[in-house]
Design a protein around this motif. Structure first.
Motif, mmCIF file in Angstrom:
data_model
loop_
_atom_site.group_PDB
_atom_site.id
_atom_site.type_symbol
_atom_site.label_atom_id
_atom_site.label_comp_id
_atom_site.label_asym_id
_atom_site.label_seq_id
_atom_site.Cartn_x
_atom_site.Cartn_y
_atom_site.Cartn_z
ATOM 1 N N SER A 101 0.814 -1.225 0.000
ATOM 2 C CA SER A 101 0.000 0.000 0.000
ATOM 3 C C SER A 101 0.846 1.273 0.000
ATOM 4 C CB SER A 101 -0.920 0.016 1.226
ATOM 5 O OG SER A 101 -0.148 -0.017 2.417
ATOM 6 N N ASP A 102 2.180 1.140 0.045
ATOM 7 C CA ASP A 102 3.048 2.328 0.072
ATOM 8 C C ASP A 102 3.151 3.014 -1.289
ATOM 9 O OD1 ASP A 102 3.497 2.015 2.742
ATOM 10 O OD2 ASP A 102 5.683 1.925 2.591
ATOM 11 N N THR A 103 3.001 2.265 -2.364
ATOM 12 C CA THR A 103 3.066 2.811 -3.714
ATOM 13 C C THR A 103 1.912 2.204 -4.517
ATOM 14 O OG1 THR A 103 4.430 1.067 -4.689
ATOM 15 C CG2 THR A 103 5.589 2.860 -3.533
ATOM 16 N N PRO A 104 1.573 2.754 -5.678
ATOM 17 C CA PRO A 104 0.532 2.128 -6.496
ATOM 18 C C PRO A 104 0.865 0.690 -6.881
ATOM 19 C CG PRO A 104 0.924 4.360 -7.253
ATOM 20 C CD PRO A 104 2.002 4.053 -6.231
ATOM 21 N N PHE A 105 2.158 0.392 -7.074
ATOM 22 C CA PHE A 105 2.584 -0.952 -7.471
ATOM 23 C C PHE A 105 2.467 -1.898 -6.275
ATOM 24 C CE2 PHE A 105 5.851 -4.225 -7.896
ATOM 25 C CZ PHE A 105 5.587 -4.699 -9.160
ATOM 26 N N PRO A 106 1.571 -2.900 -6.323
ATOM 27 C CA PRO A 106 1.301 -3.725 -5.149
ATOM 28 C C PRO A 106 2.001 -5.082 -5.101
ATOM 29 C CG PRO A 106 -0.420 -4.084 -6.727
ATOM 30 C CD PRO A 106 0.592 -3.153 -7.389
ATOM 31 N N HIS A 107 2.595 -5.519 -6.187
ATOM 32 C CA HIS A 107 3.103 -6.900 -6.285
ATOM 33 C C HIS A 107 4.460 -7.009 -5.610
ATOM 34 C CE1 HIS A 107 -0.131 -7.147 -9.219
ATOM 35 N NE2 HIS A 107 0.424 -6.127 -9.852
ATOM 36 N N ARG A 108 4.471 -7.256 -4.323
ATOM 37 C CA ARG A 108 5.717 -7.210 -3.560
ATOM 38 C C ARG A 108 5.948 -8.505 -2.773
ATOM 39 N NH1 ARG A 108 8.087 -2.365 -4.025
ATOM 40 N NH2 ARG A 108 6.867 -0.637 -4.820
ATOM 41 N N ALA A 109 5.717 -8.499 -1.479
ATOM 42 C CA ALA A 109 5.998 -9.686 -0.670
ATOM 43 C C ALA A 109 5.135 -10.861 -1.116
ATOM 44 C CB ALA A 109 5.753 -9.375 0.811
ATOM 45 N N GLY A 110 5.750 -12.044 -1.148
ATOM 46 C CA GLY A 110 5.003 -13.252 -1.475
ATOM 47 C C GLY A 110 5.024 -13.650 -2.938
ATOM 48 N N ASP A 163 -16.719 -2.527 -16.499
ATOM 49 C CA ASP A 163 -16.301 -2.287 -15.126
ATOM 50 C C ASP A 163 -14.774 -2.151 -15.044
ATOM 51 O OD1 ASP A 163 -15.942 -2.126 -12.427
ATOM 52 O OD2 ASP A 163 -16.733 -4.121 -11.971
ATOM 53 N N PRO A 164 -14.270 -0.970 -14.686
ATOM 54 C CA PRO A 164 -12.815 -0.794 -14.606
ATOM 55 C C PRO A 164 -12.191 -1.551 -13.442
ATOM 56 C CG PRO A 164 -13.924 1.138 -13.752
ATOM 57 C CD PRO A 164 -14.988 0.267 -14.343
ATOM 58 N N ASN A 165 -13.007 -1.968 -12.479
ATOM 59 C CA ASN A 165 -12.452 -2.699 -11.339
ATOM 60 C C ASN A 165 -11.866 -4.044 -11.754
ATOM 61 O OD1 ASN A 165 -13.122 -1.018 -8.898
ATOM 62 N ND2 ASN A 165 -15.141 -1.181 -9.817
ATOM 63 N N VAL A 166 -12.280 -4.554 -12.907
ATOM 64 C CA VAL A 166 -11.779 -5.852 -13.367
ATOM 65 C C VAL A 166 -10.279 -5.753 -13.649
ATOM 66 C CG1 VAL A 166 -11.922 -7.611 -15.160
ATOM 67 C CG2 VAL A 166 -14.010 -6.545 -14.289
ATOM 68 N N PHE A 167 -9.877 -4.826 -14.530
ATOM 69 C CA PHE A 167 -8.449 -4.690 -14.804
ATOM 70 C C PHE A 167 -7.751 -3.941 -13.670
ATOM 71 C CE2 PHE A 167 -10.046 -0.746 -16.713
ATOM 72 C CZ PHE A 167 -9.133 0.191 -16.266
ATOM 73 N N GLY A 168 -8.484 -3.062 -12.973
ATOM 74 C CA GLY A 168 -7.884 -2.299 -11.879
ATOM 75 C C GLY A 168 -7.370 -3.185 -10.766
ATOM 76 N N ALA A 169 -8.130 -4.219 -10.409
ATOM 77 C CA ALA A 169 -7.706 -5.141 -9.349
ATOM 78 C C ALA A 169 -6.508 -5.964 -9.790
ATOM 79 C CB ALA A 169 -8.863 -6.059 -8.969
ATOM 80 N N LYS A 170 -6.424 -6.279 -11.074
ATOM 81 C CA LYS A 170 -5.319 -7.096 -11.566
ATOM 82 C C LYS A 170 -4.010 -6.308 -11.588
ATOM 83 C CE LYS A 170 -8.320 -10.084 -14.238
ATOM 84 N NZ LYS A 170 -8.516 -10.849 -15.470
ATOM 85 N N TYR A 171 -4.097 -5.027 -11.912
ATOM 86 C CA TYR A 171 -2.901 -4.189 -11.958
ATOM 87 C C TYR A 171 -2.526 -3.625 -10.581
ATOM 88 C CZ TYR A 171 -3.108 -3.904 -17.115
ATOM 89 O OH TYR A 171 -3.100 -4.177 -18.464
ATOM 90 N N PHE A 172 -3.539 -3.229 -9.800
ATOM 91 C CA PHE A 172 -3.273 -2.446 -8.586
ATOM 92 C C PHE A 172 -3.775 -3.086 -7.294
ATOM 93 C CE2 PHE A 172 -3.783 0.677 -12.082
ATOM 94 C CZ PHE A 172 -2.505 1.191 -12.081
ATOM 95 N N LYS A 173 -4.518 -4.195 -7.387
ATOM 96 C CA LYS A 173 -5.084 -4.858 -6.212
ATOM 97 C C LYS A 173 -5.871 -3.853 -5.361
ATOM 98 C CE LYS A 173 -2.681 -8.020 -4.173
ATOM 99 N NZ LYS A 173 -1.610 -8.698 -3.420
ATOM 100 N N GLY A 174 -5.619 -3.814 -4.064
ATOM 101 C CA GLY A 174 -6.385 -2.960 -3.163
ATOM 102 C C GLY A 174 -6.093 -1.479 -3.296
ATOM 103 N N ASN A 175 -5.094 -1.121 -4.087
ATOM 104 C CA ASN A 175 -4.749 0.290 -4.271
ATOM 105 C C ASN A 175 -5.628 0.991 -5.296
ATOM 106 O OD1 ASN A 175 -2.635 -0.044 -2.469
ATOM 107 N ND2 ASN A 175 -1.141 -0.478 -4.062
ATOM 108 N N PHE A 176 -6.427 0.235 -6.031
ATOM 109 C CA PHE A 176 -7.159 0.830 -7.142
ATOM 110 C C PHE A 176 -8.150 1.905 -6.687
ATOM 111 C CE2 PHE A 176 -10.455 0.570 -10.619
ATOM 112 C CZ PHE A 176 -9.678 1.192 -11.574
#
Length: 203
Positions: A101-110, A163-176
């Protein structure tokens, strides 16, 4: 460090070249930054990557180890598919220590690594889609995540009432949703937009 971790590579300091970020773009095209002017990047005739050769890109994120048998099947499918390039980029290290949640890019730990599927021949997209579909059980799910820089309109758009949430969740997860609030504050009329831009909440 390389000699400690990968001594079999025999890497020496003379094998390394330090460049700026934009100069690495020349290296990707097999151009020598010391002999090539950066203005060549503006010439579509001498810099053909995005002009002459059309391509399609898809991506995946891998969180768990892929079984050996699945990898063997993947190599077989990939070898039967023309003009396919796969790039596997390892994750971890420092980027895993930064909260998603620190940056828009969410794909980090795990995350173990990211896969880029690069299709050069649009005539074989059906076969290439089969490779992407084959990987579904072995990559992130609910949602099947993707890397923003490898824009893939197959995973959704924000046009024609979709629905933009479809691609938004894939790119940004909870940050969208947080990004939509920022968009709403600074560009409420959605002047800056494309098929997968972040729409304001009013949209």
């Amino acid at each position: 460090m390389m000699n400690q971790q990968f001594p079999e590579m025999g890497l020496e300091e003379k094998d390394c070249v330090e460049t700026s970020w934009v100069e690495t773009t020349l290296l990707w095209q097999d151009m020598d930054p010391k002999k090539t002017n950066l203005t060549e990047l503006l010439n579509r005739k001498t810099y053909p990557a995005f002009g002459i050769f059309p391509f399609k890109v898809k991506s995946d994120y891998v969180k768990t180890s892929i079984p050996k048998l699945a990898l063997e099947d993947l190599w077989k499918k990939a070898n039967q598919t023309g003009d396919l390039v796969m790039q596997w980029s390892p994750y971890g290290g420092k980027m895993s220590q930064i909260p998603e949640s620190d940056t828009p890019f969410p794909h980090r730990a795990g995350y173990k690594f990211k896969i880029q599927y690069w299709y050069y021949d649009s005539g074989t997209l059906v076969d290439l889609q089969k490779v992407y579909d084959f990987m579904a059980p072995y990559v992130s799910q609910s949602p099947r995540e993707a890397f923003l820089n490898y824009r893939d309109l197959d995973i959704g758009t924000n046009r024609n009432g979709k629905d933009p949430n479809v691609f938004g969740a894939k790119y940004f997860k909870g940050n969208f949703e947080r990004l939509r609030k920022v968009k709403t504050e600074f560009d409420p009329d959605n002047f800056f937009r494309n098929e997968q831009s972040i729409p304001p909440l009013s949209a």
